[in-house]
Enzyme design. Structure first.
Site, PDB file in Angstrom:
ATOM      1  N   ASP A   1       0.816  -1.219   0.000  1.00 47.11           N
ATOM      2  CA  ASP A   1       0.000   0.000   0.000  1.00 47.11           C
ATOM      3  C   ASP A   1       0.848   1.267   0.000  1.00 47.11           C
ATOM      4  O   ASP A   1       0.663   2.155  -0.829  1.00 47.11           O
ATOM      5  CB  ASP A   1      -0.933   0.033   1.217  1.00 47.11           C
ATOM      6  CG  ASP A   1      -2.081  -0.967   1.093  1.00 47.11           C
ATOM      7  OD1 ASP A   1      -2.316  -1.473  -0.027  1.00 47.11           O
ATOM      8  OD2 ASP A   1      -2.730  -1.236   2.122  1.00 47.11           O
TER       9      ASP A   1
ATOM     10  N   ARG B   1       0.931   4.271  16.701  1.00 42.36           N
ATOM     11  CA  ARG B   1       0.595   5.181  15.592  1.00 42.36           C
ATOM     12  C   ARG B   1       0.856   6.654  15.868  1.00 42.36           C
ATOM     13  O   ARG B   1       1.458   7.333  15.047  1.00 42.36           O
ATOM     14  CB  ARG B   1      -0.868   5.004  15.166  1.00 42.36           C
ATOM     15  CG  ARG B   1      -1.124   3.772  14.322  1.00 42.36           C
ATOM     16  CD  ARG B   1      -0.464   3.818  12.963  1.00 42.36           C
ATOM     17  NE  ARG B   1      -0.815   2.632  12.206  1.00 42.36           N
ATOM     18  CZ  ARG B   1      -0.006   1.632  11.884  1.00 42.36           C
ATOM     19  NH1 ARG B   1       1.258   1.690  12.218  1.00 42.36           N
ATOM     20  NH2 ARG B   1      -0.437   0.599  11.213  1.00 42.36           N
TER      21      ARG B   1
END
Ligand code: ARG
Length: 394
Positions: free
Chosen positions: A13, A92
């Site tokens: 991706d 994250r």
């Protein structure tokens, strides 16, 4: 020159994002950033190689210290969301912050990530990026691409494609946990094949001899393993290895994503399972009944903020302050037995234990048991009154 800084893992991706950012978004320069949060060395190296090959410039940023400290807080908070120990969720914002800092340094016009519009990661990235006042580009979310299209597009742009048809798993890993998603795993009634696991051996194949590990804590922080002082990152690395060998820490679960979508998730996280089990056990020796009860609510809220990517909330700081206060006495050690996938605390000790053998022991006369008679006369009083009333009414 218009620049964009891309949070880069080296996978399909994010690699496809590189030419997309030029062709579909018109950026002239793409800078990739890989943040080291303890994913396997070979992953970092692969990202570095591919970043250097396909992007205009590549950075690798070491955030292991920062992530280690965040994990210490997670352990103090017994952080789990629906049984998932929050590896990706906690990492994250740290990754996003490093990427944002480079974007500012590079004077980039925008930042980009490869998260889709279906998951939680978009929310975690975006929240930090917006906090830094940056423009966010998310090609996977905006362009609605299929995996087939991506593979074709990658080939056209001379990008080697790491996924094959028979191993269609999507992996996300850092030192705390490894998640495996995609392919047939998206069917909750599909039993995962052994091959999805990399950190853990199957419990059936694990040694017939159990192994005891001893984890030492100081103010809630893991500080030693089997009597040897080590920093938290080292302890986690070693416990992943030892636990993995015993098949500890596999997790196959349904999970409620922030958007409300349910997802089938597979995880492995041996060290997380061992450390959280040990820490909870020590707390039960040290914290008062009321502290333990109240802290459970705090923990639930804490885990939800992390899962939702809302660690910039003022509430998060307040919860951390409460948790740190409770941890001042969480010092001591716990021994755990690892055996064919299970982790069982088998011994513990602390200088701050609220346990006193001479009070609780069957064999001791330190307490005059007759005092309890008066206590017992009032205990349950309202219930007895209620039952009596009901009987009279009949
Ligand atoms: N479900 C977990 C979470 O929301 C893991 C997500 C893994 N992320 C990924 N991009 N594959 O934190």
């Amino acid at each position: 020159m218009s620049k964009v800084v891309l949070a880069y893992s080296g996978g399909l991706d994010t690699t496809v994002c590189i030419p997309l950012l030029k062709e579909k978004y018109g950026f002239e320069e793409v800078i990739t950033v890989t943040v080291d949060i303890g994913q396997p060395r070979k992953e970092i190296k692969r990202a570095e190689e591919r970043g250097n090959k396909y992007a205009d410039k590549h950075y690798t940023v070491d955030a292991k210290k920062e992530f280690g400290e965040a994990l210490v807080m997670l352990i103090k908070a017994n952080g789990e969301y629906e049984g998932y120990p929050l590896g990706t969720a906690l990492a994250r914002p740290i990754t996003a912050k490093k990427v944002a800092e480079i974007a500012l340094k590079e004077g980039a016009e925008a930042v980009a990530h490869g998260a889709t519009g279906k998951g939680n990661d978009q929310l975690r990235f975006d929240n930090v990026f917006y906090e830094y006042g940056l423009r966010v580009v998310a090609p996977m979310r905006e362009l609605n691409l299929t995996r087939e299209w991506e593979i074709e597009y990658a080939k056209q742009h001379g990008i080697d494609v790491p996924v094959t048809k028979d191993k269609p798993w999507s992996i996300d890993e850092n030192i705390w946990s490894r998640s495996i998603e995609g392919g047939d795993l998206e069917k909750p009634d599909f039993v995962p094949p052994e091959e999805i696991y990399e950190w853990t051996i199957s419990p059936q194949e694990a040694p017939d001899e159990p192994e005891i590990v001893e984890v030492g804590f100081e103010a809630g922080r893991p500080v030693s393993l089997n009597g040897e002082i080590a920093d938290v990152f080292e302890i986690i690395e070693k416990l992943n290895e030892i636990g993995g060998k015993h098949g500890v820490g596999r997790n196959d679960m349904m999970e409620d994503r922030v958007l409300g979508l349910k997802a089938r998730e597979n995880y492995e996280h041996p060290a997380a399972t061992i450390l959280l089990t040990a820490h909870r056990d020590l707390e039960k020796l040290v914290l008062s009944r009321r502290e333990l009860k109240f802290k459970r609510f705090v923990e639930e809220e804490w885990a939800e903020l992390v899962y939702y990517g809302l660690t910039n909330e003022p509430l998060f700081d307040a919860l951390n302050a409460f948790i740190d206060e409770t941890q001042k006495r969480v010092t001591g050690w716990v021994k755990l037995r690892l055996y064919k996938g299970s982790v069982l605390p088998v011994a513990r000790d602390s200088p701050f234990a609220l346990y006193r053998e001479e009070l609780t022991s069957f064999d001791s006369l330190a307490i005059d048991q007759r005092y309890s008679e008066g206590f017992s006369r009032f205990h349950g009083l309202q219930g007895r009154l209620f039952r009596e009333l009901m009987r009279k009414k009949e």
